[in-house]
Write a protein that holds these residues in place. Structure first.
Motif, PDB file in Angstrom:
ATOM      1  N   LYS A   1       0.815  -1.213   0.000  1.00 50.03           N
ATOM      2  CA  LYS A   1       0.000   0.000   0.000  1.00 50.03           C
ATOM      3  C   LYS A   1       0.853   1.268   0.000  1.00 50.03           C
ATOM      4  O   LYS A   1       1.767   1.418   0.801  1.00 50.03           O
ATOM      5  CB  LYS A   1      -0.916   0.017   1.221  1.00 50.03           C
ATOM      6  CG  LYS A   1      -1.842   1.220   1.241  1.00 50.03           C
ATOM      7  CD  LYS A   1      -2.818   1.089   2.371  1.00 50.03           C
ATOM      8  CE  LYS A   1      -3.664   2.263   2.646  1.00 50.03           C
ATOM      9  NZ  LYS A   1      -4.187   3.037   1.650  1.00 50.03           N
ATOM     10  N   LEU A   2       0.518   2.150  -0.945  1.00 51.97           N
ATOM     11  CA  LEU A   2       1.128   3.467  -1.019  1.00 51.97           C
ATOM     12  C   LEU A   2       0.093   4.501  -0.614  1.00 51.97           C
ATOM     13  O   LEU A   2      -1.110   4.317  -0.843  1.00 51.97           O
ATOM     14  CB  LEU A   2       1.618   3.764  -2.434  1.00 51.97           C
ATOM     15  CG  LEU A   2       2.704   2.843  -2.984  1.00 51.97           C
ATOM     16  CD1 LEU A   2       2.999   3.178  -4.424  1.00 51.97           C
ATOM     17  CD2 LEU A   2       3.967   2.948  -2.161  1.00 51.97           C
ATOM     18  N   ASP A   3       0.540   5.609  -0.045  1.00 52.14           N
ATOM     19  CA  ASP A   3      -0.372   6.647   0.408  1.00 52.14           C
ATOM     20  C   ASP A   3      -0.723   7.556  -0.766  1.00 52.14           C
ATOM     21  O   ASP A   3      -0.112   8.608  -0.958  1.00 52.14           O
ATOM     22  CB  ASP A   3       0.265   7.445   1.545  1.00 52.14           C
ATOM     23  CG  ASP A   3      -0.725   8.384   2.200  1.00 52.14           C
ATOM     24  OD1 ASP A   3      -1.938   8.081   2.163  1.00 52.14           O
ATOM     25  OD2 ASP A   3      -0.296   9.424   2.748  1.00 52.14           O
ATOM     26  N   ALA A   4      -1.705   7.145  -1.577  1.00 53.64           N
ATOM     27  CA  ALA A   4      -2.162   7.919  -2.724  1.00 53.64           C
ATOM     28  C   ALA A   4      -3.594   7.520  -3.044  1.00 53.64           C
ATOM     29  O   ALA A   4      -4.034   6.427  -2.691  1.00 53.64           O
ATOM     30  CB  ALA A   4      -1.263   7.671  -3.939  1.00 53.64           C
ATOM     31  N   ASN A   5      -4.314   8.399  -3.707  1.00 52.85           N
ATOM     32  CA  ASN A   5      -5.696   8.124  -4.100  1.00 52.85           C
ATOM     33  C   ASN A   5      -5.742   7.539  -5.503  1.00 52.85           C
ATOM     34  O   ASN A   5      -4.761   7.606  -6.253  1.00 52.85           O
ATOM     35  CB  ASN A   5      -6.526   9.403  -4.051  1.00 52.85           C
ATOM     36  CG  ASN A   5      -6.635   9.945  -2.645  1.00 52.85           C
ATOM     37  OD1 ASN A   5      -6.687   9.194  -1.689  1.00 52.85           O
ATOM     38  ND2 ASN A   5      -6.656  11.261  -2.519  1.00 52.85           N
ATOM     39  N   ASP A   6      -6.900   7.003  -5.879  1.00 52.40           N
ATOM     40  CA  ASP A   6      -7.069   6.461  -7.220  1.00 52.40           C
ATOM     41  C   ASP A   6      -6.886   7.574  -8.255  1.00 52.40           C
ATOM     42  O   ASP A   6      -7.444   8.652  -8.122  1.00 52.40           O
ATOM     43  CB  ASP A   6      -8.461   5.856  -7.381  1.00 52.40           C
ATOM     44  CG  ASP A   6      -8.659   4.642  -6.494  1.00 52.40           C
ATOM     45  OD1 ASP A   6      -7.668   4.200  -5.889  1.00 52.40           O
ATOM     46  OD2 ASP A   6      -9.790   4.144  -6.419  1.00 52.40           O
ATOM     47  N   GLY A   7      -6.085   7.295  -9.284  1.00 57.56           N
ATOM     48  CA  GLY A   7      -5.854   8.261 -10.346  1.00 57.56           C
ATOM     49  C   GLY A   7      -4.635   9.145 -10.118  1.00 57.56           C
ATOM     50  O   GLY A   7      -4.191   9.827 -11.032  1.00 57.56           O
ATOM     51  N   ASP A   8      -4.089   9.164  -8.902  1.00 59.65           N
ATOM     52  CA  ASP A   8      -2.898   9.976  -8.617  1.00 59.65           C
ATOM     53  C   ASP A   8      -1.677   9.356  -9.280  1.00 59.65           C
ATOM     54  O   ASP A   8      -1.629   8.164  -9.546  1.00 59.65           O
ATOM     55  CB  ASP A   8      -2.633  10.061  -7.112  1.00 59.65           C
ATOM     56  CG  ASP A   8      -3.630  10.940  -6.395  1.00 59.65           C
ATOM     57  OD1 ASP A   8      -4.420  11.616  -7.069  1.00 59.65           O
ATOM     58  OD2 ASP A   8      -3.609  10.944  -5.150  1.00 59.65           O
ATOM     59  N   GLN A   9      -0.687  10.203  -9.535  1.00 58.23           N
ATOM     60  CA  GLN A   9       0.598   9.723 -10.036  1.00 58.23           C
ATOM     61  C   GLN A   9       1.598   9.743  -8.894  1.00 58.23           C
ATOM     62  O   GLN A   9       1.574  10.645  -8.055  1.00 58.23           O
ATOM     63  CB  GLN A   9       1.092  10.586 -11.183  1.00 58.23           C
ATOM     64  CG  GLN A   9       0.283  10.419 -12.447  1.00 58.23           C
ATOM     65  CD  GLN A   9       0.844  11.225 -13.595  1.00 58.23           C
ATOM     66  OE1 GLN A   9       1.754  12.036 -13.430  1.00 58.23           O
ATOM     67  NE2 GLN A   9       0.288  11.015 -14.780  1.00 58.23           N
ATOM     68  N   VAL A  10       2.455   8.741  -8.844  1.00 56.38           N
ATOM     69  CA  VAL A  10       3.488   8.665  -7.814  1.00 56.38           C
ATOM     70  C   VAL A  10       4.841   8.488  -8.488  1.00 56.38           C
ATOM     71  O   VAL A  10       4.944   7.915  -9.575  1.00 56.38           O
ATOM     72  CB  VAL A  10       3.224   7.507  -6.824  1.00 56.38           C
ATOM     73  CG1 VAL A  10       2.000   7.761  -6.000  1.00 56.38           C
ATOM     74  CG2 VAL A  10       3.115   6.191  -7.531  1.00 56.38           C
ATOM     75  N   VAL A  11       5.870   8.984  -7.838  1.00 61.58           N
ATOM     76  CA  VAL A  11       7.238   8.833  -8.322  1.00 61.58           C
ATOM     77  C   VAL A  11       7.964   7.893  -7.376  1.00 61.58           C
ATOM     78  O   VAL A  11       8.007   8.127  -6.163  1.00 61.58           O
ATOM     79  CB  VAL A  11       7.960  10.194  -8.391  1.00 61.58           C
ATOM     80  CG1 VAL A  11       9.403  10.013  -8.814  1.00 61.58           C
ATOM     81  CG2 VAL A  11       7.246  11.123  -9.352  1.00 61.58           C
TER      82      VAL A  11
ATOM     83  N   ALA B   1      -5.012  13.372  -8.894  1.00 61.12           N
ATOM     84  CA  ALA B   1      -6.184  13.002  -9.696  1.00 61.12           C
ATOM     85  C   ALA B   1      -7.065  14.224  -9.880  1.00 61.12           C
ATOM     86  O   ALA B   1      -7.131  15.109  -9.029  1.00 61.12           O
ATOM     87  CB  ALA B   1      -6.967  11.896  -9.007  1.00 61.12           C
ATOM     88  N   THR B   2      -7.762  14.278 -11.008  1.00 66.26           N
ATOM     89  CA  THR B   2      -8.637  15.414 -11.278  1.00 66.26           C
ATOM     90  C   THR B   2      -9.842  15.372 -10.355  1.00 66.26           C
ATOM     91  O   THR B   2     -10.283  14.319  -9.917  1.00 66.26           O
ATOM     92  CB  THR B   2      -9.122  15.384 -12.743  1.00 66.26           C
ATOM     93  OG1 THR B   2      -9.791  14.142 -12.970  1.00 66.26           O
ATOM     94  CG2 THR B   2      -7.957  15.528 -13.691  1.00 66.26           C
ATOM     95  N   ALA B   3     -10.396  16.544 -10.094  1.00 65.13           N
ATOM     96  CA  ALA B   3     -11.522  16.653  -9.160  1.00 65.13           C
ATOM     97  C   ALA B   3     -12.858  16.419  -9.854  1.00 65.13           C
ATOM     98  O   ALA B   3     -13.898  16.599  -9.260  1.00 65.13           O
ATOM     99  CB  ALA B   3     -11.515  18.023  -8.508  1.00 65.13           C
ATOM    100  N   LYS B   4     -12.851  16.050 -11.131  1.00 66.51           N
ATOM    101  CA  LYS B   4     -14.098  15.825 -11.853  1.00 66.51           C
ATOM    102  C   LYS B   4     -14.909  14.709 -11.236  1.00 66.51           C
ATOM    103  O   LYS B   4     -16.128  14.759 -11.207  1.00 66.51           O
ATOM    104  CB  LYS B   4     -13.816  15.497 -13.319  1.00 66.51           C
ATOM    105  CG  LYS B   4     -13.293  16.669 -14.098  1.00 66.51           C
ATOM    106  CD  LYS B   4     -13.040  16.290 -15.536  1.00 66.51           C
ATOM    107  CE  LYS B   4     -12.467  17.444 -16.316  1.00 66.51           C
ATOM    108  NZ  LYS B   4     -12.170  17.069 -17.692  1.00 66.51           N
ATOM    109  N   SER B   5     -14.237  13.689 -10.744  1.00 71.18           N
ATOM    110  CA  SER B   5     -14.957  12.555 -10.181  1.00 71.18           C
ATOM    111  C   SER B   5     -15.784  12.971  -8.966  1.00 71.18           C
ATOM    112  O   SER B   5     -16.894  12.511  -8.777  1.00 71.18           O
ATOM    113  CB  SER B   5     -13.988  11.440  -9.809  1.00 71.18           C
ATOM    114  OG  SER B   5     -13.085  11.913  -8.826  1.00 71.18           O
ATOM    115  N   THR B   6     -15.269  13.900  -8.158  1.00 69.28           N
ATOM    116  CA  THR B   6     -16.038  14.338  -6.991  1.00 69.28           C
ATOM    117  C   THR B   6     -17.219  15.188  -7.412  1.00 69.28           C
ATOM    118  O   THR B   6     -18.275  15.123  -6.802  1.00 69.28           O
ATOM    119  CB  THR B   6     -15.152  15.134  -6.017  1.00 69.28           C
ATOM    120  OG1 THR B   6     -14.580  16.247  -6.719  1.00 69.28           O
ATOM    121  CG2 THR B   6     -14.057  14.262  -5.447  1.00 69.28           C
TER     122      THR B   6
END
Length: 181
Positions: A24-34, A114-119
């Motif tokens: 598990k990584l601390d990120a939301n669905d759709g986020d990009q991580v490095v 992630a874009t806020a469109k989903s919310t």
């Protein structure tokens, strides 16, 4: 081009467009991580090894979803002691899609949220659903009121009829079978 990266205490060999299930990584669905812990980068016969990490290398990945692994059951039994214990566990995991592998310039990569469109769409959907629920409850209360009014009318008619039949029936006097003297 491929890279060997380390995350969650494990090592993964990844290429561009691969889908990897990691701890598990601390990120939301759709986020990009490095992911900066790159142990090795290779392309054909050219291989770059790190000691322990490759300098300025990074892997850009996008979070597809947060999920959980299969259930693992552990059973502890102490023989001849009448002692048993059963315990279950599901590991939290993150599903990643590899977007890019950078051999140099990894420190300059910046992850995107992630874009806020989903919310916004969720808010619109919930608003519509609450409106329809309100309409449905209003209709149901109207029908319930109509049904209760009809039921009270029928009950009143039934009671009126029963009282009328009782009033029409004359009270009968009981005649004794024995002769009174």
């Amino acid at each position: 081009m491929y890279a060997v990266l380390k995350t969650g205490g494990k090592q993964y060999r990844v290429e561009k467009e691969d889908v990897v299930l990691v701890e598990k990584l601390d990120a939301n669905d759709g986020d990009q991580v490095v992911l900066n812990d790159i142990l090795m980068i290779g392309e054909g016969k050219k291989v770059t090894l790190g000691s322990p990490l490759v300098n300025d290398a990074a892997v850009m990945a996008q979070v597809i979803r947060q999920t959980r692994g299969p259930k693992i059951t552990m059973i502890y039994k102490r023989r001849r002691k009448n002692s048993r214990r059963k315990q279950g566990h599901k590991q939290n995991l993150t599903l990643l899609k590899i977007i890019d592998i950078a051999e140099t310039g990894g420190s300059k990569l910046s992850p995107k949220k992630a874009t806020a469109k989903s919310t916004e769409t969720k808010a619109k959907v919930t608003a519509k659903s609450t409106e329809t629920k309100a309409k449905a409850t209003a209709k149901s209360t109207e029908t319930k009121a109509k049904v209760t009014a009809k039921s009270t009318e029928t009950k009143a008619k039934v009671t009126a009829k029963s009282t009328e039949t009782k009033a029409k029936a004359s009270p009968k006097t009981k005649s004794s079978t024995t002769k009174d003297k």
